[in-house]
Structure formats: structure tokens, C-alpha cells
Design an enzyme around this catalytic site. Structure first.
Site, PDB file in Angstrom:
ATOM      1  N   ASN A   1      40.609   9.524  13.173  1.00 56.95           N
ATOM      2  CA  ASN A   1      41.015  10.932  13.258  1.00 56.95           C
ATOM      3  C   ASN A   1      41.172  11.453  11.830  1.00 56.95           C
ATOM      4  OD1 ASN A   1      42.232  13.394  13.675  1.00 56.95           O
ATOM      5  ND2 ASN A   1      44.149  12.564  14.510  1.00 56.95           N
TER       6      ASN A   1
ATOM      7  N   LYS B   1      41.714  14.378  10.832  1.00 62.32           N
ATOM      8  CA  LYS B   1      42.635  15.521  10.732  1.00 62.32           C
ATOM      9  C   LYS B   1      41.969  16.622   9.890  1.00 62.32           C
ATOM     10  CE  LYS B   1      46.356  12.327  11.616  1.00 62.32           C
ATOM     11  NZ  LYS B   1      47.743  11.928  11.460  1.00 62.32           N
TER      12      LYS B   1
ATOM     13  N   HIS C   1      48.175  14.820  20.733  1.00 66.19           N
ATOM     14  CA  HIS C   1      48.590  14.266  19.436  1.00 66.19           C
ATOM     15  C   HIS C   1      49.928  14.884  19.044  1.00 66.19           C
ATOM     16  CE1 HIS C   1      48.697  13.105  15.259  1.00 66.19           C
ATOM     17  NE2 HIS C   1      47.727  12.240  15.514  1.00 66.19           N
TER      18      HIS C   1
ATOM     19  N   GLU D   1      51.023  15.888  16.337  1.00 69.26           N
ATOM     20  CA  GLU D   1      50.904  17.060  15.453  1.00 69.26           C
ATOM     21  C   GLU D   1      50.591  18.321  16.267  1.00 69.26           C
ATOM     22  OE1 GLU D   1      48.103  15.323  12.673  1.00 69.26           O
ATOM     23  OE2 GLU D   1      49.653  13.872  12.136  1.00 69.26           O
TER      24      GLU D   1
ATOM     25  N   GLU E   1      51.200   6.360  19.662  1.00 64.75           N
ATOM     26  CA  GLU E   1      51.379   6.660  18.239  1.00 64.75           C
ATOM     27  C   GLU E   1      52.844   7.025  17.975  1.00 64.75           C
ATOM     28  OE1 GLU E   1      47.441   7.944  16.244  1.00 64.75           O
ATOM     29  OE2 GLU E   1      48.380   9.723  17.062  1.00 64.75           O
TER      30      GLU E   1
ATOM     31  N   GLY F   1      51.337   8.352   9.230  1.00 64.15           N
ATOM     32  CA  GLY F   1      51.234   8.809   7.848  1.00 64.15           C
ATOM     33  C   GLY F   1      52.380   8.376   6.955  1.00 64.15           C
TER      34      GLY F   1
ATOM     35  N   SER G   1      49.855   4.418  10.800  1.00 63.99           N
ATOM     36  CA  SER G   1      49.766   3.567   9.609  1.00 63.99           C
ATOM     37  C   SER G   1      49.049   2.244   9.882  1.00 63.99           C
ATOM     38  CB  SER G   1      51.157   3.322   9.003  1.00 63.99           C
ATOM     39  OG  SER G   1      51.690   4.550   8.546  1.00 63.99           O
TER      40      SER G   1
ATOM     41  N   GLY H   1      44.311   7.233  11.234  1.00 63.98           N
ATOM     42  CA  GLY H   1      44.318   8.449  10.428  1.00 63.98           C
ATOM     43  C   GLY H   1      43.862   8.145   9.015  1.00 63.98           C
TER      44      GLY H   1
HETATM   45  P1  13P Z   1      47.851   7.435  10.094  1.00 65.32           P
HETATM   46  O1  13P Z   1      46.916   6.282  10.417  1.00 65.32           O
HETATM   47  O2  13P Z   1      47.506   8.161   8.859  1.00 65.32           O
HETATM   48  O3  13P Z   1      49.272   7.006  10.177  1.00 65.32           O
HETATM   49  O4  13P Z   1      47.644   8.516  11.281  1.00 65.32           O
HETATM   50  C1  13P Z   1      47.677   8.100  12.593  1.00 65.32           C
HETATM   51  C2  13P Z   1      47.254   9.230  13.451  1.00 65.32           C
HETATM   52  O5  13P Z   1      47.974  10.214  13.580  1.00 65.32           O
HETATM   53  C3  13P Z   1      45.957   9.144  14.105  1.00 65.32           C
HETATM   54  O6  13P Z   1      45.810  10.129  15.066  1.00 65.32           O
END
Ligand code: 13P
Length: 250
Positions: free
Chosen positions: A9, A11, A95, A97, A166, A172, A212, A233
Site C-alpha cells: 500500500n 498510500k 483502512h 487512515e 493492522e 508507520g 511496520s 506500507g
Molecule cells: P506501515 O507498513 O508503513 O506500518 O503501514 C502499514 C499499512 O498501513 C498498510 O496498509
């Protein structure tokens, strides 16, 4: 048998030239998608049409976001049907976010999943608890509630839905869930899917871990029985690390 899935992803990252370069690097790495193991890339949607043309069949492509209506006066939005019509196969729904920054509630998520399924797209439905919810000990119920949203779908529809666990505190932050923490939640999710749809459907549902996930921890996480891959991510923005995570998923 359920599929192993590693999905990147991106983003809202990557300008056009960097995006093109990264996608070419991902394609040039030796990883054929098969019936049992697939790689999915979710770039910013503006790049999807180019990537579909460039794709050599090694990866599948998906959209990070879309609107639940079929068509109409929704300035700035994309429909599931449009995403499918250019050759994509996947969408992300739920998600954290989108839930928090864009106020997508259960009703919106349900409409989005319905619309995606009607357009013959596969859905990766994301769930996860906040740090506060974990510390308050209410994280199990949180995930149960998020999974129970799926109950309106049929077992047949569930075949097109995968789940990504997640934990918000791991996204992140560099603080990944330990294999034990992740395994507890993945076991719970599979049990919940079994209650809602029966053991066979549950066994066939891919449950991915996200938060992560990196080349350093992917192997230990993917060894857990109920972890069928990852939603990546940051580490998907660099071809070598994304490839290392794909290789760790056996
Ligand atoms: P990270 O791998 O950067 O922590 O992000 C995970 C994520 O939100 C994937 O959708």
C-alpha cells in the site's frame, strides 16, 4: 486452500518518475503470482492505468480508495466499476487512515464492500485497534465488532474478501506487533469468521498482517499459522525490501 497475499500500500507517496521506477523494479524481480501466492500493488490511483499496461502478470493491481456509488455527480471520485474497467482486481476497504482521517463509518464501509463485490473486485478489509483500546483491554471486542460488519455478506461473497489485521499503534511507527500478539488476533479473526460463515469459509479466508512489517520481522510473523501474508506500507516503497517480504511469505 487459502491464498498467501503480500500487498504493497503505497498510500500518497511517489511522484510519477519514482513511481514508474519502483513499479518496474517490482516487476523485474522474480516472483510470479500463482493460485496460491499473489502480490498486489496499491499505488496512488492516478498511476493505475499506466501500471496495468506495464504489468507483466507478476502482480495484481488495486485501488486504495473509491466511492460506493456506481456513477453520477460525485466530483473527484472514482467508482469500483471504473477501477475494474481499467483492469484492476483489488480494493482496500476499512483502512484505519480512511476510518479516522476521512470519517468512513460502518455504513460507508458496507456500501463500499457491496459496490466492490458487484464490480467483481476482490476486497482487502482492514481492521485494527488503537493503542488506547489495547491498553484498556477492549481490543478483542473492537476487532470482533469490526469483523461482525461482514455478517451481511454471503459465504459466496466472502470468497472475494480477505482481511488485514493492522493494529493502529503499529502503522508507520516501527513498533510491529510481536508474533504472539499478531497470532492472538489472527486466531481470533479466523474464529470470528468461522462463527459467521462456517469453518470451511474461515479456513479459506486469507488474513494478512499490517503494521511496520519489514524484511527483519516478516519471517517470524509469517510463520504463524493464521497469518497468510502482509499488507505493507513503508517497506513496499523500496523494491528490495518489498521483495524480501514477498520471499519471506511461503
Ligand atoms: P506501515 O507498513 O508503513 O506500518 O503501514 C502499514 C499499512 O498501513 C498498510 O496498509
Amino acid at each position: 486452500m487459502r491464498k498467501k497475499i503480500v500487498a504493497g500500500n503505497w498510500k500518497m507517496n511517489m511522484l510519477k518518475d519514482e513511481a514508474k521506477k519502483l513499479f518496474s523494479e517490482i516487476l523485474s524481480m522474480s516472483m510470479e503470482s500463482s493460485d496460491h501466492k499473489i502480490t498486489v500493488v496499491f499505488p496512488p490511483s492516478i498511476y493505475l492505468a499506466d501500471f496495468v499496461r506495464q504489468n507483466n502478470g507478476k502482480v495484481m493491481l488495486g485501488a486504495q480508495n473509491f466511492h460506493f456509488s456506481n456513477k453520477g455527480a460525485y466530483t473527484g471520485e472514482l467508482s469500483a466499476g471504473q477501477i475494474k474497467s481499467i483492469g484492476c482486481d483489488f480494493v482496500l476497504v476499512g483502512h484505519s487512515e480512511r476510518r479516522t482521517l476521512f470519517m468512513e463509518d460502518d455504513q460507508v464501509l458496507l456500501l463500499k464492500i457491496k459496490s466492490a463485490l458487484e464490480s467483481d473486485l476482490q476486497v482487502i478489509y482492514c481492521c485494527g485497534e488503537s493503542l488506547e483500546e489495547r491498553e484498556q483491554g477492549i481490543y478483542i471486542n473492537k476487532i470482533r465488532n469490526q469483523i461482525s460488519l461482514l455478517k451481511t455478506f454471503s459465504t459466496e461473497e466472502m470468497m472475494a474478501i480477505s482481511i488485514a489485521y493492522e493494529p493502529i499503534w503499529a502503522i508507520g511507527t516501527g513498533k510491529t506487533a510481536s508474533p504472539q500478539q499478531a497470532a492472538e488476533m489472527h486466531d481470533l479473526i479466523r474464529a470470528e469468521v468461522s462463527v459467521l460463515f462456517g469453518a470451511e469459509t474461515s479456513e479459506n479466508t486469507s488474513i494478512l498482517y499490517g503494521g511496520s512489517c519489514s524484511p527483519t520481522n516478516a519471517h517470524e510473523l509469517f510463520k504463524c499459522n493464521n497469518i497468510d501474508g502482509g499488507l505493507i506500507g513503508g517497506a513496499s516503497l523500496e523494491a528490495n525490501s518489498f521483495h524480501a517480504i514477498i520471499s519471506a511469505c511461503q
